[in-house]
Write an enzyme that holds these catalytic residues in place. Structure first.
Site, PDB file in Angstrom:
ATOM      1  N   ARG A  47      -9.829 -37.473  10.892  1.00  0.00           N
ATOM      2  CA  ARG A  47     -10.034 -38.825  10.367  1.00  0.00           C
ATOM      3  C   ARG A  47     -10.050 -38.849   8.835  1.00  0.00           C
ATOM      4  O   ARG A  47      -9.717 -39.836   8.205  1.00  0.00           O
ATOM      5  CB  ARG A  47     -11.345 -39.398  10.911  1.00  0.00           C
ATOM      6  CG  ARG A  47     -11.464 -40.913  10.785  1.00  0.00           C
ATOM      7  CD  ARG A  47     -12.706 -41.430  11.483  1.00  0.00           C
ATOM      8  NE  ARG A  47     -13.910 -40.856  10.935  1.00  0.00           N
ATOM      9  CZ  ARG A  47     -14.946 -40.408  11.659  1.00  0.00           C
ATOM     10  NH1 ARG A  47     -14.910 -40.457  12.975  1.00  0.00           N
ATOM     11  NH2 ARG A  47     -16.001 -39.903  11.069  1.00  0.00           N
TER      12      ARG A  47
ATOM     13  N   TYR B 110      -1.949 -64.859   1.517  1.00  0.00           N
ATOM     14  CA  TYR B 110      -1.531 -64.598   2.904  1.00  0.00           C
ATOM     15  C   TYR B 110      -2.580 -65.171   3.858  1.00  0.00           C
ATOM     16  O   TYR B 110      -3.762 -64.879   3.737  1.00  0.00           O
ATOM     17  CB  TYR B 110      -1.421 -63.077   3.054  1.00  0.00           C
ATOM     18  CG  TYR B 110      -1.037 -62.560   4.414  1.00  0.00           C
ATOM     19  CD1 TYR B 110       0.192 -62.856   4.979  1.00  0.00           C
ATOM     20  CD2 TYR B 110      -1.912 -61.746   5.119  1.00  0.00           C
ATOM     21  CE1 TYR B 110       0.540 -62.344   6.212  1.00  0.00           C
ATOM     22  CE2 TYR B 110      -1.561 -61.224   6.358  1.00  0.00           C
ATOM     23  CZ  TYR B 110      -0.339 -61.537   6.897  1.00  0.00           C
ATOM     24  OH  TYR B 110      -0.001 -61.030   8.127  1.00  0.00           O
TER      25      TYR B 110
ATOM     26  N   ASP C  64      -2.655 -58.393  -3.713  1.00  0.00           N
ATOM     27  CA  ASP C  64      -1.744 -58.097  -2.621  1.00  0.00           C
ATOM     28  C   ASP C  64      -0.359 -57.961  -3.250  1.00  0.00           C
ATOM     29  O   ASP C  64       0.239 -58.946  -3.671  1.00  0.00           O
ATOM     30  CB  ASP C  64      -1.811 -59.252  -1.604  1.00  0.00           C
ATOM     31  CG  ASP C  64      -0.958 -59.006  -0.362  1.00  0.00           C
ATOM     32  OD1 ASP C  64       0.045 -58.272  -0.458  1.00  0.00           O
ATOM     33  OD2 ASP C  64      -1.290 -59.578   0.695  1.00  0.00           O
TER      34      ASP C  64
ATOM     35  N   LYS D  74       5.899 -53.617   5.668  1.00  0.00           N
ATOM     36  CA  LYS D  74       7.064 -54.334   5.131  1.00  0.00           C
ATOM     37  C   LYS D  74       8.037 -53.350   4.469  1.00  0.00           C
ATOM     38  O   LYS D  74       8.649 -52.566   5.165  1.00  0.00           O
ATOM     39  CB  LYS D  74       6.587 -55.424   4.167  1.00  0.00           C
ATOM     40  CG  LYS D  74       5.436 -56.286   4.720  1.00  0.00           C
ATOM     41  CD  LYS D  74       5.892 -57.192   5.848  1.00  0.00           C
ATOM     42  CE  LYS D  74       4.751 -57.861   6.606  1.00  0.00           C
ATOM     43  NZ  LYS D  74       3.822 -58.654   5.830  1.00  0.00           N
TER      44      LYS D  74
HETATM   45  C1  PLP Z   1       2.480 -59.052   6.333  1.00  0.00           C
HETATM   46  C2  PLP Z   1       1.599 -59.231   5.174  1.00  0.00           C
HETATM   47  C3  PLP Z   1       0.308 -58.723   5.177  1.00  0.00           C
HETATM   48  C4  PLP Z   1      -0.305 -58.077   6.393  1.00  0.00           C
HETATM   49  O1  PLP Z   1       0.357 -56.936   6.801  1.00  0.00           O
HETATM   50  P1  PLP Z   1       0.257 -56.427   8.336  1.00  0.00           P
HETATM   51  O2  PLP Z   1       0.722 -55.024   8.243  1.00  0.00           O
HETATM   52  O3  PLP Z   1       1.136 -57.336   9.118  1.00  0.00           O
HETATM   53  O4  PLP Z   1      -1.173 -56.531   8.750  1.00  0.00           O
HETATM   54  C5  PLP Z   1      -0.438 -58.867   4.043  1.00  0.00           C
HETATM   55  N1  PLP Z   1       0.036 -59.498   2.957  1.00  0.00           N
HETATM   56  C6  PLP Z   1       1.266 -60.009   2.915  1.00  0.00           C
HETATM   57  C7  PLP Z   1       1.738 -60.678   1.688  1.00  0.00           C
HETATM   58  C8  PLP Z   1       2.089 -59.910   4.021  1.00  0.00           C
HETATM   59  O5  PLP Z   1       3.301 -60.455   3.999  1.00  0.00           O
END
Ligand code: PLP
Length: 397
Positions: free
Chosen positions: A62, A117, A189, A214
């Protein structure tokens, strides 16, 4: 695009080279280019003395493995010298929630950009509220005007640039200056740009997270999140990750590292195709606005030029006023643009959105139905033909 910010004094290698070389330890990998995918919980100690002293590089699955170490080293090198550590968590959303939990406590006040988001909002209004943290949303375009929203107990500011769906460009360095003057931390973010196109920690951000789901993964085949922290916040992130017990699956860690190796060529193509599609769409009679900060006409363009070294392939368009059935006819007519959530993979996507229903600090009234597009790695002429089919159906409906 903008020339990459390269300081040969601090790092002799440019970002593209860092992506290829960082986190590789050929000797430890017995000559292999890539680290093994270590599936592991127990780590054995050779002697009782080693056990008592917790001696050894790895102590328990972990807490880290050779696979997580390779990815963390690569991401740290990409983020630059301000990065003191990178936490690996099972999704982008968990990166946001873990970052927030690391710096907040009951009785604190949190400031959040209104364009964040949406699931991040759900966490602030849900669990955080339940645990005694109060959230205030602010207009992301307010810049230093954010000062008026600070309270004596404001502990952190959460921002995203460009913001999800609407691509409004917050002036994060200006917001960070205000926050730091009041003793608050800044979390951002950075999923849209990735650390390749924006080094957030060099721009006053204390904790910068990525949905590696992403562009870092890049193939729509993993769920993964990363949290990059500076010297001040890394101990808080590490402690919170340890206490929560979150960790990431070894295959997703490996695939993120593999994605990083090709990030620069993929993003460059997403950027090129995205901008070409955005310009083509801006000239279409069905489109009243394109929301893409790398376009000269965009209100956020000056900030983008200043803070970013590139753009990714995600942007939105506003269509001329039309009934829902016309938009649905368009969505059903396109074939290369898949309809689905997430983005950052090799394939093109489209989703309709309407954020007026949940924004609270600002009104979002773009003047027509809105679509968010992800431009994938297909040939742009095929993508234009696909959207032309969509517009024909939109106009006929
Ligand atoms: C998709 C996304 C997230 C969350 O990511 P996940 O891996 O789907 O939990 C956070 N911030 C932005 C801007 C996103 O597009």
């Amino acid at each position: 695009m903008n020339s990459s910010r390269h300081d040969p004094q601090s790092n002799p290698l440019r970002a593209e080279t860092v992506l290829v070389t960082a986190g590789r330890d050929t000797k430890a990998q017995k000559g292999f280019v890539n680290p093994p995918v270590v599936h592991g919980s127990t780590v054995l100690y050779p002697t009782a003395e080693d056990l008592h002293a917790h001696r050894g590089e790895f102590r328990y699955g972990r807490h880290g493995t050779p696979t997580t170490k390779a990815l963390q080293e690569a991401l740290m090198a990409l983020e630059g010298p301000q990065c003191a550590g990178v936490g690996l968590v099972p999704s982008g959303l968990s990166a946001i929630t873990t970052a927030l939990l690391s710096v907040l406590k009951a009785g604190d006040h949190l400031l959040v950009g209104d364009n964040i988001y949406r699931p991040s909002r759900n966490f602030c209004d849900g669990l955080l509220a339940r645990y005694g943290v109060e959230t205030t949303y602010f207009d992301p375009l307010i810049g230093t005007g954010v000062a008026e929203f600070f309270k004596p107990n404001t502990a952190a500011v959460l921002v995203e640039a460009p913001g999800s769906q609407t691509f409004e460009m917050a002036d994060i360095p200006a917001i960070a200056e205000v926050a730091h003057a009041r003793g608050a931390l800044v979390i951002d973010d950075n999923t849209w740009a990735t650390p390749l196109y924006r080094r957030a920690l060099e721009q006053g951000v204390d904790i910068s997270m990525q949905a590696a789901t992403k562009y870092i993964g890049g193939h729509s085949d993993i769920m993964f999140g990363t949290i990059s922290a500076n010297e001040k916040t890394w101990p808080l992130i590490l402690e919170t990750i340890r206490q929560l017990g979150v960790c990431a699956g070894p295959d997703d860690v490996f695939l993120s590292l593999r994605g990083l190796r090709t990030l620069s060529v993929r993003l460059a193509q997403h950027q090129r195709s995205g901008l070409e599609m955005a310009r083509w769409l801006a000239a279409r009679p069905e489109v009243v606005r394109v929301l893409h900060p790398a376009m000269e006409s965009d209100p956020g363009h000056a900030i983008w030029r200043r803070d970013f070294t590139g753009a990714s392939g995600l942007f939105s368009i506003v269509l001329k006023p039309a009934p829902q059935k016309a938009v649905d006819a368009m969505l059903d007519a396109v074939k290369l643009f898949g309809m689905g959530y997430s983005w950052g993979g090799f394939e093109s996507l489209v989703i309709p959105f309407d954020c007026d229903g949940y924004r609270t600090a600002t009104n979002w009234a773009p003047g027509g139905p809105s679509l968010r597009l992800h431009i994938g790695l297909e040939n742009v002429e095929d993508l234009k033909a696909d959207l032309e089919r969509g517009f024909a159906a939109f106009n006929a409906a």
